[in-house]
Design an enzyme around this catalytic site. Structure first.
Site, PDB file in Angstrom:
ATOM      1  N   GLY A   1       7.096   7.759   6.114  1.00  0.00           N
ATOM      2  CA  GLY A   1       6.184   8.374   5.149  1.00  0.00           C
ATOM      3  C   GLY A   1       6.800   9.507   4.346  1.00  0.00           C
TER       4      GLY A   1
ATOM      5  N   GLY B   1       0.832  -1.216   0.000  1.00  0.00           N
ATOM      6  CA  GLY B   1       0.000   0.000   0.000  1.00  0.00           C
ATOM      7  C   GLY B   1       0.857   1.253   0.000  1.00  0.00           C
TER       8      GLY B   1
ATOM      9  CG  ASP C   1       5.569  -3.310  -4.922  1.00  0.00           C
ATOM     10  OD1 ASP C   1       6.326  -4.275  -5.108  1.00  0.00           O
ATOM     11  OD2 ASP C   1       5.948  -2.252  -4.404  1.00  0.00           O
TER      12      ASP C   1
ATOM     13  NE  ARG D   1       0.956   0.897  -6.850  1.00  0.00           N
ATOM     14  CZ  ARG D   1       2.069   1.590  -6.733  1.00  0.00           C
ATOM     15  NH1 ARG D   1       3.225   0.988  -6.828  1.00  0.00           N
ATOM     16  NH2 ARG D   1       2.036   2.883  -6.491  1.00  0.00           N
TER      17      ARG D   1
ATOM     18  CE  LYS E   1       8.024   7.532  -4.680  1.00  0.00           C
ATOM     19  NZ  LYS E   1       8.619   6.989  -5.912  1.00  0.00           N
TER      20      LYS E   1
HETATM   21  P1  AMP Z   1       9.064   1.066  -3.103  1.00  0.00           P
HETATM   22  O1  AMP Z   1      10.341   0.384  -2.801  1.00  0.00           O
HETATM   23  O2  AMP Z   1       9.163   2.545  -3.248  1.00  0.00           O
HETATM   24  O3  AMP Z   1       8.309   0.417  -4.216  1.00  0.00           O
HETATM   25  O4  AMP Z   1       8.159   0.889  -1.793  1.00  0.00           O
HETATM   26  C1  AMP Z   1       7.738  -0.355  -1.308  1.00  0.00           C
HETATM   27  C2  AMP Z   1       6.741  -0.122  -0.203  1.00  0.00           C
HETATM   28  O5  AMP Z   1       7.351   0.536   0.909  1.00  0.00           O
HETATM   29  C3  AMP Z   1       5.553   0.735  -0.583  1.00  0.00           C
HETATM   30  O6  AMP Z   1       4.431   0.244   0.093  1.00  0.00           O
HETATM   31  C4  AMP Z   1       5.955   2.102  -0.075  1.00  0.00           C
HETATM   32  O7  AMP Z   1       4.853   2.929   0.144  1.00  0.00           O
HETATM   33  C5  AMP Z   1       6.669   1.743   1.219  1.00  0.00           C
HETATM   34  N1  AMP Z   1       7.621   2.766   1.627  1.00  0.00           N
HETATM   35  C6  AMP Z   1       8.781   3.094   1.028  1.00  0.00           C
HETATM   36  N2  AMP Z   1       9.411   4.067   1.691  1.00  0.00           N
HETATM   37  C7  AMP Z   1       8.638   4.406   2.730  1.00  0.00           C
HETATM   38  C8  AMP Z   1       8.740   5.364   3.812  1.00  0.00           C
HETATM   39  N3  AMP Z   1       9.779   6.184   3.917  1.00  0.00           N
HETATM   40  N4  AMP Z   1       7.724   5.405   4.700  1.00  0.00           N
HETATM   41  C9  AMP Z   1       6.671   4.589   4.606  1.00  0.00           C
HETATM   42  N5  AMP Z   1       6.521   3.677   3.642  1.00  0.00           N
HETATM   43  C10 AMP Z   1       7.493   3.578   2.704  1.00  0.00           C
HETATM   44 MG    MG Z   2       6.705   0.746  -5.173  1.00  0.00          MG
END
Ligand code: AMP
Ligand code: MG
Length: 472
Positions: A122, A86, A244, A179, A109
């Site tokens: 976040g 998510g 994802d 996705r 983002k």
């Molecule tokens: P990604 O590697 O960007 O595809 O992210 C994989 C998952 O980790 C997704 O659900 C992102 O929303 C979550 N995510 C990545 N970085 C953060 C962060 N700094 N805080 C919270 N969730 C994160």
């Molecule tokens: Mg991602």
């Protein structure tokens, strides 16, 4: 002037179980550092004054009509299934239908924690935000389907990563954020009704001509096959092709540890977390097929006659390697100046690539130099090129205008890793000149720009970037 975004939201009309209502969390002192006017026009956005846009694209104020949500999805990360991911650091503000009739998501983002943040903060720091801005816009200019960047804002807050880093928010625009993992989450939970709704939604939004779940599977396969071949043709390595991060619309999405190759080698990996080379350059076609197989598995859960569907899905997935190969051939044939098709073409292409790998030839510069027939300098042993060029010249004799074919297939400019890193270092110091220069030059990647010739140089030994990071 007041910032206006003509929102026309559809995802927020889907059942509550598809997302969590979540407003962006305000930040201390937003400052607008980039705004993409050309894209804003397509989205029918009326820009406001700089202060107002900084507040809006940081998430401090919500433009009229925004209905912020964090989307639910799951996915396979490096091959293992995570039942819930998510949007952990993003919110979808809403959608607009552009001047081209295309519906697009507008997403912040780095906008703060959501119910899906797990242990994350976040947030995002400035480096990955500018990186995604530059690289996604460069991909768009290269003619490769991709999410785009509308705005970047510094938050005036510190984000803790390897050390304290300046925080930032990126406004990302996508044909949708659906996705493979969006389908997986409902399939994994046995929520057949939601899966059906999602399938109908995806078809209506992206592939109105597709019939049923298997029609959708076929359409996604075709889009992904084209996309992967395009990545390969410019030396792009996505770096984290988890399900994802595999877009149903067939766009490049989630610019984390991605990179363009400098010197060519098929096994190239940059991502610091990809220790096994799962997402290495030449593995990308196989992984795209693997991802499609996961989509097939998810889609089948809603079908009344699973046996027949399994057979059809198997046939659809099994045809994908051939399709990627066909697209790959078309792209690489153009890269060596071939418009027509002959039997020996593929051997000619692979022979060149093998010689490039043995000679540490720069991927982009070698192909670009073919346009002026001075590629031999790109080889450690130029004779290795000369030998190949004999057969190539003979083949070109049967082509009408190979130069014209090559000049639009072989970019002069790509966002080279070391330049992206230097741009980030400068921006962290408050100097945005390299950012603006990169964005401007990369907007015309197929045009020679003598004043920017330095941006075509491969990195010196000291400049080489050995690893890229997710930046999370
Ligand atoms: P990604 O590697 O960007 O595809 O992210 C994989 C998952 O980790 C997704 O659900 C992102 O929303 C979550 N995510 C990545 N970085 C953060 C962060 N700094 N805080 C919270 N969730 C994160
Ligand atoms: Mg991602």
């Amino acid at each position: 002037m007041t910032l206006t975004i003509p929102f026309d939201n559809s995802y927020a009309r889907l059942p509550n179980s598809f997302y969590a209502r979540q407003a962006p969390i305000p930040v201390r002192a937003p400052r607008l550092v980039a705004f993409n006017e050309e894209l804003a026009q397509i989205l029918r956005i009326t820009p406001g004054d700089v202060h107002e846009m900084a507040e809006a694209f940081a998430g401090n104020t919500l433009p009229d009509g925004a209905e912020p949500i964090a989307q639910l999805y799951s996915g396979h990360q490096f091959g293992s299934y995570n039942p819930q991911l998510g949007d952990g650091r993003a919110v979808l503000l809403g959608e607009t239908v552009g001047t081209d009739g295309i519906r697009r998501d507008i997403q912040l983002k780095g906008s703060g924690p959501t119910p899906f943040s797990r242990r994350g903060d976040g947030r995002a720091w400035l480096g990955p935000v500018l990186r995604e801005y530059v690289v996604s816009e460069a991909m768009h200019a290269l003619g490769i389907p991709t999410t785009r960047a509308l705005a970047a804002v510094e938050t005036g807050e510190i984000v803790l990563r390897e050390g304290p880093m300046p925080g930032a928010v990126l406004t990302r625009v996508a044909q949708s954020h659906l996705r493979v993992g969006t389908f997986q989450v409902f399939a994994g939970r046995g929520q057949t009704e939601n899966l059906r709704k999602l399938t109908g939604y995806a078809i209506a939004r992206h592939y109105p001509e597709a019939e049923g779940p298997m029609g959708l599977l076929r359409a996604v396969r075709d889009a992904q096959a084209r996309l992967i071949a395009q990545w390969m043709s410019v030396g792009f390595i996505h770096g984290v092709m988890n399900t994802d991060n595999c877009s149903i619309a067939g766009e490049t999405i989630d610019y984390g540890p991605c990179a363009f190759m400098d010197s060519y080698h098929p096994n190239t990996v940059y991502s610091s977390i990809d220790r096994m080379g799962r997402y290495a350059y030449s593995n990308q076609p196989d992984i795209a097929v693997w991802n499609l197989a996961q989509l097939a598995t998810a889609l089948i859960q809603q079908v009344d006659d699973p046996e027949a569907a399994v057979e059809e899905a198997t046939e659809i997935v099994h045809a994908m390697p051939g399709l990627i190969h066909q697209e790959w051939q078309g792209r690489f044939r153009a890269k060596i100046g071939l418009d027509s098709e002959e039997d020996g073409d593929e051997a000619l292409i692979t022979d060149l690539l093998t010689r490039m790998a043995h000679n540490s030839a720069d991927f982009t510069n070698t192909f670009r130099a073919l346009c002026d027939d001075n590629a031999r300098d790109q080889f450690l042993t130029p004779e290795a090129f000369d030998e190949w060029a004999v057969g190539w010249q003979a083949r070109l004799a049967r082509e009408e205008d190979p130069q014209a074919v090559m000049i639009t297939a072989n970019p002069a400019f790509i966002p080279r890793n070391h330049r992206v890193e230097q741009m980030i270092q400068a921006a962290v110091q408050g100097d945005y000149a390299p950012f603006h220069r990169l964005t401007k030059v990369l907007a015309r990647p197929y045009t020679d720009q003598p004043e920017a010739v330095d941006l075509t140089y491969p990195p010196t030994e000291k400049e080489v970037v050995h690893a890229t990071f997710c930046g999370t």
